[in-house]
Design an enzyme around this catalytic site. Structure first.
Site: not given
Length: 318
Positions: A229, A252, A257, A276, A278
């Site tokens: 995070r 990531d 976002e 984002h 992963a």
């Protein structure tokens, strides 16, 4: 009755035809939410607050297809005795592999070489300007957080001969040793590690766990991997370190976002960026769907849930 509050895209991702058939074998799957005893949720689902729960009088279980449920649940939900389960365990192997991929890329400077060649930079000049490369075997890698993903990442590090350090206030020296890592204070981990990988939960205690002081402890040329995070890092402080070129990073997750087109991170050659994703493997998505179905089956049989999130646990889990 089971209601599925997923977009068509998410339904196909988590519950393709064979899994959908398994879900239907458990109980009637209904279109509306009002009569649901079980609710399957996904990203973008509305918060289950008092107003919404008033329209869901029969709800007893929320089965979330993701890991983080903080955005979804409310005190009112727990006050009504509604139980919550999630699929973080299904995502851990994929995220651990992504973190390992980032680690290797940063050590071998793959991110710099790829960007340089795409930009048309001179072959020999690019090689000459690259920082020294390193192998993972024998490399000191710091792991912040012995979460499910952190443990899976540690297993991969050990298999490839890395020297793992671990910082986590909730585990003992013996537990760390069993994971193949040396338990050390966070400051020591940051100072000694060639790569630092974040796998801690997003809870109040971990807000900006790495700030300016902590990032300054990392050695020149060290690298940060964050597949957890952005909450864990002071993004402004990290941007300053990355802009200076002192540190490299693979990220990531971000404060905003999708990552804005004008983000200065996009223009830095020492930063590897992914959107984002992963945990976005085919295998992980299927495991998430399977785990949801298994948890619903246990609930309907009156058996204990294996991945339940209680109101108390939510304070320590992300």
């Amino acid at each position: 009755m089971i209601a599925v509050d997923l977009s068509a895209e998410l339904r196909e991702m988590f519950l393709p035809a064979p899994l959908w058939a398994r879900l239907e074998s458990l109980d009637e799957v209904v279109r509306g939410l009002r009569d649901a005893e079980v609710l399957v949720t996904g990203w973008g689902a509305p918060r289950l607050d008092a107003a919404l729960l008033a329209d869901l009088p029969g709800l007893r279980l929320v089965a979330h297809t993701g890991a983080a449920v903080g955005f979804l649940v409310s005190g009112e939900l727990f006050a009504r005795g509604i139980r919550v389960t999630q699929t973080g365990a299904a995502m851990a192997p994929a995220v651990a592999e992504a973190a390992l991929t980032f680690t290797l890329s940063l050590l071998h400077q793959t991110h710099r070489f790829s960007l340089g060649l795409h930009d048309g930079q001179d072959w020999h000049g690019l090689i000459a300007a690259a920082p020294p490369r390193a192998e993972l075997r024998g490399c000191v890698v710091g792991v912040v957080g012995a979460s499910r993903t952190g443990r899976a990442y540690l297993q991969l590090l050990r298999a490839l001969g890395a020297v793992p350090l671990l910082s986590d206030p909730l585990i003992s020296y013996g537990e760390a040793e069993a994971l193949g890592a040396s338990l050390v204070p966070l400051d020591e981990l940051l100072a000694r590690s060639r790569v630092v990988a974040l796998h801690a939960p997003a809870i109040p205690a971990t807000r900006h766990l790495l700030g300016r002081r902590e990032l300054a402890l990392m050695a020149d040329g060290a690298a940060l991997v964050n597949t957890a995070r952005s909450w864990l890092v002071d993004s402004d402080a990290l941007l300053d370190e990355l802009t200076s070129g002192r540190l490299d990073a693979a990220l990531d997750v971000f404060d905003e976002e999708p990552l804005p087109a004008e983000s200065p991170l996009r223009g830095l050659p020492n930063v590897l960026l992914t959107p984002h994703q992963a945990a976005g493997t085919m295998q992980a998505r299927r495991r998430q769907g399977e785990l949801v179905i298994e948890e619903i089956a246990r609930f309907l049989r009156g058996e204990p849930l294996r991945h339940e999130i209680t109101e108390d646990a939510l304070r320590w889990t992300a």
